[in-house]
Motif scaffolding. Structure first.
Motif, PDB file in Angstrom:
ATOM      1  N   VAL A   1     -10.374  18.381 169.225  1.00 58.90           N
ATOM      2  CA  VAL A   1     -10.996  18.793 167.967  1.00 58.90           C
ATOM      3  C   VAL A   1     -12.508  18.919 168.145  1.00 58.90           C
ATOM      4  N   LEU A   2     -13.104  17.958 168.834  1.00 61.64           N
ATOM      5  CA  LEU A   2     -14.548  18.014 169.066  1.00 61.64           C
ATOM      6  C   LEU A   2     -14.926  19.270 169.832  1.00 61.64           C
ATOM      7  N   ARG A   3     -14.179  19.592 170.869  1.00 65.20           N
ATOM      8  CA  ARG A   3     -14.471  20.797 171.653  1.00 65.20           C
ATOM      9  C   ARG A   3     -14.344  22.053 170.785  1.00 65.20           C
ATOM     10  N   HIS A   4     -13.360  22.052 169.924  1.00 62.74           N
ATOM     11  CA  HIS A   4     -13.106  23.218 169.076  1.00 62.74           C
ATOM     12  C   HIS A   4     -14.270  23.465 168.110  1.00 62.74           C
ATOM     13  N   THR A   5     -14.935  22.413 167.636  1.00 58.43           N
ATOM     14  CA  THR A   5     -16.027  22.592 166.679  1.00 58.43           C
ATOM     15  C   THR A   5     -17.321  23.034 167.345  1.00 58.43           C
ATOM     16  N   ALA A   6     -17.408  22.941 168.674  1.00 59.80           N
ATOM     17  CA  ALA A   6     -18.525  23.470 169.453  1.00 59.80           C
ATOM     18  C   ALA A   6     -19.896  23.021 168.948  1.00 59.80           C
ATOM     19  N   PRO A   7     -20.153  21.715 168.876  1.00 59.55           N
ATOM     20  CA  PRO A   7     -21.481  21.272 168.424  1.00 59.55           C
ATOM     21  C   PRO A   7     -22.540  21.513 169.486  1.00 59.55           C
ATOM     22  N   SER A   8     -23.777  21.624 169.053  1.00 54.83           N
ATOM     23  CA  SER A   8     -24.859  21.718 170.026  1.00 54.83           C
ATOM     24  C   SER A   8     -25.315  20.343 170.470  1.00 54.83           C
ATOM     25  N   LEU A   9     -25.114  19.319 169.626  1.00 52.53           N
ATOM     26  CA  LEU A   9     -25.538  17.963 169.943  1.00 52.53           C
ATOM     27  C   LEU A   9     -24.538  16.989 169.341  1.00 52.53           C
TER      28      LEU A   9
ATOM     29  N   GLU B   1     -19.322   8.427 176.534  1.00 47.65           N
ATOM     30  CA  GLU B   1     -20.343   9.430 176.826  1.00 47.65           C
ATOM     31  C   GLU B   1     -20.013  10.357 177.996  1.00 47.65           C
ATOM     32  N   PRO B   2     -19.406   9.880 179.093  1.00 46.18           N
ATOM     33  CA  PRO B   2     -19.076  10.836 180.165  1.00 46.18           C
ATOM     34  C   PRO B   2     -18.214  11.996 179.680  1.00 46.18           C
ATOM     35  N   ASN B   3     -17.242  11.705 178.826  1.00 42.68           N
ATOM     36  CA  ASN B   3     -16.396  12.782 178.299  1.00 42.68           C
ATOM     37  C   ASN B   3     -17.104  13.583 177.215  1.00 42.68           C
TER      38      ASN B   3
ATOM     39  N   LEU C   1     -12.181  32.718 170.458  1.00 45.00           N
ATOM     40  CA  LEU C   1     -12.070  34.148 170.652  1.00 45.00           C
ATOM     41  C   LEU C   1     -13.089  34.696 171.640  1.00 45.00           C
ATOM     42  N   ILE C   2     -14.184  33.970 171.828  1.00 46.69           N
ATOM     43  CA  ILE C   2     -15.164  34.372 172.834  1.00 46.69           C
ATOM     44  C   ILE C   2     -15.641  33.120 173.541  1.00 46.69           C
ATOM     45  N   SER C   3     -16.215  33.294 174.698  1.00 55.48           N
ATOM     46  CA  SER C   3     -16.796  32.141 175.383  1.00 55.48           C
ATOM     47  C   SER C   3     -18.004  31.669 174.602  1.00 55.48           C
ATOM     48  N   ARG C   4     -18.353  30.424 174.731  1.00 51.74           N
ATOM     49  CA  ARG C   4     -19.375  29.813 173.902  1.00 51.74           C
ATOM     50  C   ARG C   4     -20.751  30.047 174.497  1.00 51.74           C
ATOM     51  N   PRO C   5     -21.566  30.934 173.937  1.00 50.74           N
ATOM     52  CA  PRO C   5     -22.919  31.141 174.433  1.00 50.74           C
ATOM     53  C   PRO C   5     -23.815  29.979 174.040  1.00 50.74           C
ATOM     54  N   ALA C   6     -24.875  29.751 174.804  1.00 52.59           N
ATOM     55  CA  ALA C   6     -25.727  28.581 174.583  1.00 52.59           C
ATOM     56  C   ALA C   6     -26.353  28.583 173.200  1.00 52.59           C
ATOM     57  N   ARG C   7     -26.828  29.724 172.718  1.00 53.74           N
ATOM     58  CA  ARG C   7     -27.536  29.758 171.452  1.00 53.74           C
ATOM     59  C   ARG C   7     -26.597  29.721 170.254  1.00 53.74           C
ATOM     60  N   ALA C   8     -25.296  29.919 170.491  1.00 53.23           N
ATOM     61  CA  ALA C   8     -24.362  29.981 169.363  1.00 53.23           C
ATOM     62  C   ALA C   8     -24.226  28.641 168.661  1.00 53.23           C
ATOM     63  N   VAL C   9     -24.500  27.542 169.337  1.00 58.73           N
ATOM     64  CA  VAL C   9     -24.302  26.232 168.757  1.00 58.73           C
ATOM     65  C   VAL C   9     -25.617  25.495 168.563  1.00 58.73           C
ATOM     66  N   GLU C  10     -26.709  26.241 168.484  1.00 53.43           N
ATOM     67  CA  GLU C  10     -28.037  25.637 168.500  1.00 53.43           C
ATOM     68  C   GLU C  10     -28.289  24.718 167.321  1.00 53.43           C
TER      69      GLU C  10
ATOM     70  N   ARG D   1     -19.443  16.307 178.526  1.00 52.91           N
ATOM     71  CA  ARG D   1     -18.819  17.529 179.060  1.00 52.91           C
ATOM     72  C   ARG D   1     -18.704  18.607 177.987  1.00 52.91           C
ATOM     73  N   ILE D   2     -18.803  18.185 176.731  1.00 47.27           N
ATOM     74  CA  ILE D   2     -18.686  19.135 175.615  1.00 47.27           C
ATOM     75  C   ILE D   2     -20.052  19.582 175.127  1.00 47.27           C
ATOM     76  N   ALA D   3     -20.981  18.619 174.994  1.00 45.60           N
ATOM     77  CA  ALA D   3     -22.330  18.942 174.514  1.00 45.60           C
ATOM     78  C   ALA D   3     -23.251  17.775 174.882  1.00 45.60           C
ATOM     79  N   PRO D   4     -24.558  17.986 174.869  1.00 47.93           N
ATOM     80  CA  PRO D   4     -25.485  16.873 175.084  1.00 47.93           C
ATOM     81  C   PRO D   4     -25.279  15.780 174.038  1.00 47.93           C
ATOM     82  N   VAL D   5     -25.546  14.539 174.428  1.00 46.13           N
ATOM     83  CA  VAL D   5     -25.338  13.384 173.555  1.00 46.13           C
ATOM     84  C   VAL D   5     -26.683  12.736 173.238  1.00 46.13           C
ATOM     85  N   LEU D   6     -26.916  12.510 171.958  1.00 42.63           N
ATOM     86  CA  LEU D   6     -28.064  11.724 171.523  1.00 42.63           C
ATOM     87  C   LEU D   6     -27.538  10.381 171.036  1.00 42.63           C
TER      88      LEU D   6
END
Length: 294
Positions: free
Chosen positions: A84-92, A103-105, A19-28, A108-113
Motif C-alpha cells: 500500500v505504501l509503495r502504491h501511494t508513491a510518497p516523496s517522503l 527503515e531499510p525497507n 500506469l506509468i513509471s514513477r518520475p522523481a518530480r511526480a511525488v515531490e 527502498r520506497i522513498a527517503p525517510v525523515l
C-alpha cells in the motif's frame, strides 16, 4: 504555474495506479506517515499526506487534525503494509526512532525523515517545535510552521492567564488501564510540559519511564490529597462500570471532593497539535467543569 501543478498531480495519480513509471518530480509534494506525532504535525501544516498508519485508531485516540479523504491506511505502525505504501508513491516517509527497524525497507520506497519528540528525561515541547520547523522547510510550508508554533504558544499562554484567575490544585493526568491500575504522566511528557506552560503543578513527581509510569495502583492517587485527577479517555468498559461502585475509588480525596475530570482523548505522545488540544481540554475542564467517574 497552475498547468504545471495540475500536470504533477496527474502524474502522481498515474504513478500510484501503476500506469506509468514513477518520475522523481511526480511525488515531490506528498508524504506518508508511520509515526502519529509526525502525521498530526504534517496535517496541521496542510502538507499533502497520502498515507498513514493505524488510521482507525488515529480517529479514536488523536482525532485532530482531521484526516483528509482518500488517505490510505498502512495498517499497524510496527508492521505496515509496504505494498500500500509503495502504491501511494510518497516523496517522503515520516517516521521516528521507534520504527528504526523498518527503515531499510521504507527507504527502498522513498527517503525517510525520522525525528524524535519524546525521550526520557527531556522536555518534548522544543523537539515538537523542531519537527514542525523541519517539516515546514522540507515541504515549503515555513510560514505555516511558524504560525503553528506561534499559535500553540499563544493559546497555551492565554489559557494559563485564564487559569491564574483562581487557585488551581495540583493535577494528576492519567489514563486508566483497568479498575485497579492507571498510567500517569511525568514532567518529561508532553502532558507534563503542557501543565507547566499552563502554570499548573503536576501531582506526579516520581519516576517515569519514557514520559509515563504504569501500571500504578489506584490507591496511589490518595498520596496527594489536595490534587485533582484528569482522566484521558477512553476508559475501559470494566473500569467505567466498576469504579463508581469501588470503595477504594469513592474514598479517594479527589473523588470525594468532586475534583475528577474526564477529558476527551489526546495523543499521549503527540506533537504541537496534541499539546494545543490538551491545553484547551484542561483549561475548559478547570474553568467550566467536566464530568468525572463516580
Amino acid at each position: 504555474m497552475t498547468q504545471s501543478l495540475v500536470s504533477r498531480r496527474g502524474l502522481i495519480a498515474l504513478a500510484a495506479a501503476g500506469l506509468i513509471s514513477r518520475p522523481a518530480r511526480a511525488v515531490e509534494f506528498s508524504a506518508a506517515a508511520i509515526d502519529w506525532a509526525m502525521l498530526e504535525t504534517a496535517l496541521a501544516l496542510d502538507i499533502r499526506v497520502v498515507a498513514g498508519a493505524e488510521l482507525l485508531l488515529y480517529r479514536k485516540f488523536v482525532s485532530e487534525p482531521d484526516l483528509p479523504s482518500g488517505i490510505a491506511d498502512l495498517g499497524l505502525r510496527g508492521s505496515i503494509n509496504f505494498e500500500v505504501l509503495r502504491h501511494t508513491a510518497p516523496s517522503l516517509i515520516l517516521s521516528s526512532p521507534w520504527y528504526t527497524r523498518l527503515e531499510p525497507n521504507l527507504s527502498r520506497i522513498a527517503p525517510v525523515l525520522s525525528m524524535r519528540i519524546h525521550e526520557r528525561g527531556r522536555d518534548p515541547y522544543g523537539a515538537a517545535e523542531a519537527v514542525a520547523s523541519e517539516l515546514g522547510r522540507r515541504f515549503g510550508r515555513e510560514a505555516a510552521a511558524e504560525a503553528l508554533i506561534g499559535s500553540t504558544r499563544d493559546e497555551l499562554a492565554a489559557t494559563a492567564g485564564r487559569l491564574a484567575a483562581a487557585q488551581q490544585p495540583p493535577l494528576f493526568v492519567i489514563s486508566i488501564g483497568d479498575p485497579r491500575h492507571f498510567r500517569v504522566f511525568g514532567a518529561d511528557s508532553m502532558v507534563g510540559t503542557v501543565l507547566k506552560r499552563l502554570g499548573l503543578a503536576n501531582a506526579w513527581a516520581r519516576q517515569t519511564s519514557y514520559s509515563a509510569q504504569a501500571p500504578i495502583d489506584i490507591v496511589t492517587l490518595a498520596d496527594n490529597p489536595d490534587a485533582a485527577i484528569a482522566i484521558l479517555a477512553p476508559v475501559p468498559d470494566d473500569a467505567r462500570r466498576i469504579l463508581p461502585e469501588s470503595a477504594i475509588w469513592r474514598n479517594l480525596p479527589a473523588v470525594r471532593a468532586g475534583r475528577v475530570m474526564l477529558l476527551d482523548p489526546v495523543n499521549h505522545f503527540g506533537g504541537l497539535p496534541a499539546a494545543r488540544r490538551l491545553g484547551r481540554l484542561i483549561g475548559l475542564a478547570l474553568t467550566t467543569g467536566a464530568p468525572g467517574i463516580g
